[in-house]
Design a protein around this motif. Structure first.
Motif, PDB file in Angstrom:
ATOM      1  N   LYS A   5       0.853  -1.192   0.000  1.00 49.90           N
ATOM      2  CA  LYS A   5       0.000   0.000   0.000  1.00 49.90           C
ATOM      3  C   LYS A   5       0.890   1.243   0.000  1.00 49.90           C
ATOM      4  O   LYS A   5       0.965   1.975   0.984  1.00 49.90           O
ATOM      5  CB  LYS A   5      -0.918  -0.002   1.223  1.00 49.90           C
ATOM      6  CG  LYS A   5      -1.938  -1.122   1.226  1.00 49.90           C
ATOM      7  CD  LYS A   5      -2.877  -1.015   2.415  1.00 49.90           C
ATOM      8  CE  LYS A   5      -3.943  -2.106   2.367  1.00 49.90           C
ATOM      9  NZ  LYS A   5      -4.887  -1.991   3.515  1.00 49.90           N
ATOM     10  N   PRO A   6       1.568   1.496  -1.111  1.00 48.69           N
ATOM     11  CA  PRO A   6       2.589   2.548  -1.129  1.00 48.69           C
ATOM     12  C   PRO A   6       2.053   3.943  -0.870  1.00 48.69           C
ATOM     13  O   PRO A   6       2.753   4.782  -0.295  1.00 48.69           O
ATOM     14  CB  PRO A   6       3.185   2.432  -2.542  1.00 48.69           C
ATOM     15  CG  PRO A   6       2.124   1.768  -3.357  1.00 48.69           C
ATOM     16  CD  PRO A   6       1.455   0.811  -2.412  1.00 48.69           C
ATOM     17  N   ALA A  20      -3.675   4.500  -6.586  1.00 53.03           N
ATOM     18  CA  ALA A  20      -2.906   3.275  -6.812  1.00 53.03           C
ATOM     19  C   ALA A  20      -3.530   2.437  -7.913  1.00 53.03           C
ATOM     20  O   ALA A  20      -2.826   1.851  -8.746  1.00 53.03           O
ATOM     21  CB  ALA A  20      -2.817   2.464  -5.518  1.00 53.03           C
ATOM     22  N   VAL A  21      -4.859   2.380  -7.941  1.00 53.58           N
ATOM     23  CA  VAL A  21      -5.543   1.633  -9.001  1.00 53.58           C
ATOM     24  C   VAL A  21      -5.321   2.304 -10.356  1.00 53.58           C
ATOM     25  O   VAL A  21      -4.958   1.646 -11.339  1.00 53.58           O
ATOM     26  CB  VAL A  21      -7.058   1.531  -8.704  1.00 53.58           C
ATOM     27  CG1 VAL A  21      -7.789   0.899  -9.899  1.00 53.58           C
ATOM     28  CG2 VAL A  21      -7.299   0.701  -7.452  1.00 53.58           C
ATOM     29  N   ARG A  87       5.159   2.597  -7.622  1.00 60.38           N
ATOM     30  CA  ARG A  87       6.192   1.587  -7.887  1.00 60.38           C
ATOM     31  C   ARG A  87       7.130   1.380  -6.702  1.00 60.38           C
ATOM     32  O   ARG A  87       8.216   0.816  -6.863  1.00 60.38           O
ATOM     33  CB  ARG A  87       7.016   1.992  -9.125  1.00 60.38           C
ATOM     34  CG  ARG A  87       6.247   1.999 -10.429  1.00 60.38           C
ATOM     35  CD  ARG A  87       7.191   2.151 -11.620  1.00 60.38           C
ATOM     36  NE  ARG A  87       7.839   3.441 -11.621  1.00 60.38           N
ATOM     37  CZ  ARG A  87       7.451   4.500 -12.337  1.00 60.38           C
ATOM     38  NH1 ARG A  87       6.384   4.401 -13.111  1.00 60.38           N
ATOM     39  NH2 ARG A  87       8.102   5.653 -12.281  1.00 60.38           N
ATOM     40  N   LEU A  88       6.735   1.794  -5.505  1.00 60.07           N
ATOM     41  CA  LEU A  88       7.647   1.692  -4.357  1.00 60.07           C
ATOM     42  C   LEU A  88       8.107   0.260  -4.099  1.00 60.07           C
ATOM     43  O   LEU A  88       9.260   0.033  -3.718  1.00 60.07           O
ATOM     44  CB  LEU A  88       6.983   2.249  -3.094  1.00 60.07           C
ATOM     45  CG  LEU A  88       6.927   3.776  -2.953  1.00 60.07           C
ATOM     46  CD1 LEU A  88       6.409   4.141  -1.578  1.00 60.07           C
ATOM     47  CD2 LEU A  88       8.281   4.415  -3.208  1.00 60.07           C
ATOM     48  N   ASN A  89       7.229  -0.700  -4.294  1.00 63.02           N
ATOM     49  CA  ASN A  89       7.609  -2.090  -4.052  1.00 63.02           C
ATOM     50  C   ASN A  89       8.733  -2.523  -4.989  1.00 63.02           C
ATOM     51  O   ASN A  89       9.763  -3.063  -4.548  1.00 63.02           O
ATOM     52  CB  ASN A  89       6.394  -3.005  -4.224  1.00 63.02           C
ATOM     53  CG  ASN A  89       6.688  -4.433  -3.803  1.00 63.02           C
ATOM     54  OD1 ASN A  89       7.462  -4.675  -2.892  1.00 63.02           O
ATOM     55  ND2 ASN A  89       6.078  -5.392  -4.470  1.00 63.02           N
ATOM     56  N   SER A 115       5.715 -11.485   4.671  1.00 63.67           N
ATOM     57  CA  SER A 115       4.612 -10.601   4.277  1.00 63.67           C
ATOM     58  C   SER A 115       5.023  -9.577   3.228  1.00 63.67           C
ATOM     59  O   SER A 115       4.197  -9.139   2.423  1.00 63.67           O
ATOM     60  CB  SER A 115       4.045  -9.882   5.506  1.00 63.67           C
ATOM     61  OG  SER A 115       5.034  -9.075   6.127  1.00 63.67           O
ATOM     62  N   ALA A 116       6.295  -9.194   3.194  1.00 63.51           N
ATOM     63  CA  ALA A 116       6.759  -8.243   2.177  1.00 63.51           C
ATOM     64  C   ALA A 116       6.716  -8.850   0.784  1.00 63.51           C
ATOM     65  O   ALA A 116       6.612  -8.133  -0.216  1.00 63.51           O
ATOM     66  CB  ALA A 116       8.175  -7.767   2.492  1.00 63.51           C
ATOM     67  N   ALA A 117       6.794 -10.173   0.705  1.00 66.36           N
ATOM     68  CA  ALA A 117       6.746 -10.859  -0.591  1.00 66.36           C
ATOM     69  C   ALA A 117       5.332 -11.259  -0.978  1.00 66.36           C
ATOM     70  O   ALA A 117       5.019 -11.370  -2.161  1.00 66.36           O
ATOM     71  CB  ALA A 117       7.643 -12.101  -0.554  1.00 66.36           C
ATOM     72  N   THR A 118       4.478 -11.467   0.011  1.00 64.10           N
ATOM     73  CA  THR A 118       3.121 -11.954  -0.273  1.00 64.10           C
ATOM     74  C   THR A 118       2.094 -10.837  -0.370  1.00 64.10           C
ATOM     75  O   THR A 118       0.934 -11.089  -0.692  1.00 64.10           O
ATOM     76  CB  THR A 118       2.665 -12.948   0.807  1.00 64.10           C
ATOM     77  OG1 THR A 118       2.649 -12.281   2.086  1.00 64.10           O
ATOM     78  CG2 THR A 118       3.597 -14.148   0.875  1.00 64.10           C
ATOM     79  N   GLY A 119       2.503  -9.587  -0.076  1.00 60.18           N
ATOM     80  CA  GLY A 119       1.562  -8.478  -0.153  1.00 60.18           C
ATOM     81  C   GLY A 119       0.626  -8.389   1.031  1.00 60.18           C
ATOM     82  O   GLY A 119      -0.470  -7.830   0.923  1.00 60.18           O
TER      83      GLY A 119
END
Length: 209
Positions: A5-6, A20-21, A87-89, A115-119
């Motif tokens: 949720k950047p 974001a959408v 695009r922060l992720n 959790s950082a990889a699974t969203g």
């Protein structure tokens, strides 16, 4: 921060979720499409946000029959900062990859997992990084590098960096012992150094057994 949720880094409101959408694809969206993607927001709330953003010129509004469509105005002065936030992720993962290239031959493999990889990050989630150190490494500064990596992850994101490290020998022992963390890394991990094929190959003895 929450990598999934950047926009929450700058605004906790529905405006960020809607942006974001819109920033996710260069296409038009209807209010109902935005609502389906977000899942929890009301159509009326989304409509108010889109009207407010349209008034600012950030969003382009069109009407086809009775259908109202919206898209990000990519020519707007604010468009590039909005896209950068969206695009922060990927920016985090790229920065991590670039940093780890400096570790030269001492690092065999690295991946972000959890959790950082699974969203599924919460605001207070750790960012888990898995490292495998090469057996023949003579890097006397390894411990310092690991400490600095944890510091950088926190500096970049505000979240605690949790580093899980193995030597190649320790990895083989963990595979033989059926360490469940390795399955998590295999299934969810986002590779940021080395190759996924190499790591997967290290797990085959356990799977054959």
């Amino acid at each position: 921060m929450q990598l999934n949720k950047p926009f929450a880094t700058v605004t906790p409101t529905l405006d960020g979720d809607v942006l974001a959408v819109l920033a996710s694809a260069d296409v038009t969206f209807t209010i109902s499409q935005v609502q389906r993607i977000l899942g929890t927001a009301s159509g009326e709330g989304i409509r108010k946000v889109l009207n407010r953003l349209s008034a600012q010129g950030v969003v382009l509004h069109d009407e086809v029959g009775r259908t109202h469509t919206y898209r990000l105005n990519t020519e707007h002065l604010a468009a590039q900062p909005i896209m950068a936030l969206s695009r922060l992720n990927s920016t985090f993962l790229h920065r991590l990859e670039q940093h780890l290239t400096e570790w030269e031959g001492s690092l065999r493999y690295a991946a972000v997992f959890g959790s950082a990889a699974t969203g599924r990050m919460r605001l207070d989630s750790d960012i888990d990084v898995f490292l495998v150190r090469a057996t023949d490494s003579e890097d006397d500064g390894w411990d310092q590098r690991v400490t600095e990596l944890a510091r950088l992850v926190t500096a970049w994101t505000g979240n605690d960096g949790r580093i899980i490290e193995y030597t190649e020998d320790e990895l083989r022992a963990a595979v033989a012992a059926g360490e469940p963390l390795l399955d998590d890394v295999s299934k969810q991990g986002l590779t940021v150094a080395g190759t996924r094929a190499w790591f997967t190959a290290q797990l085959r003895p356990t799977r054959r057994s």
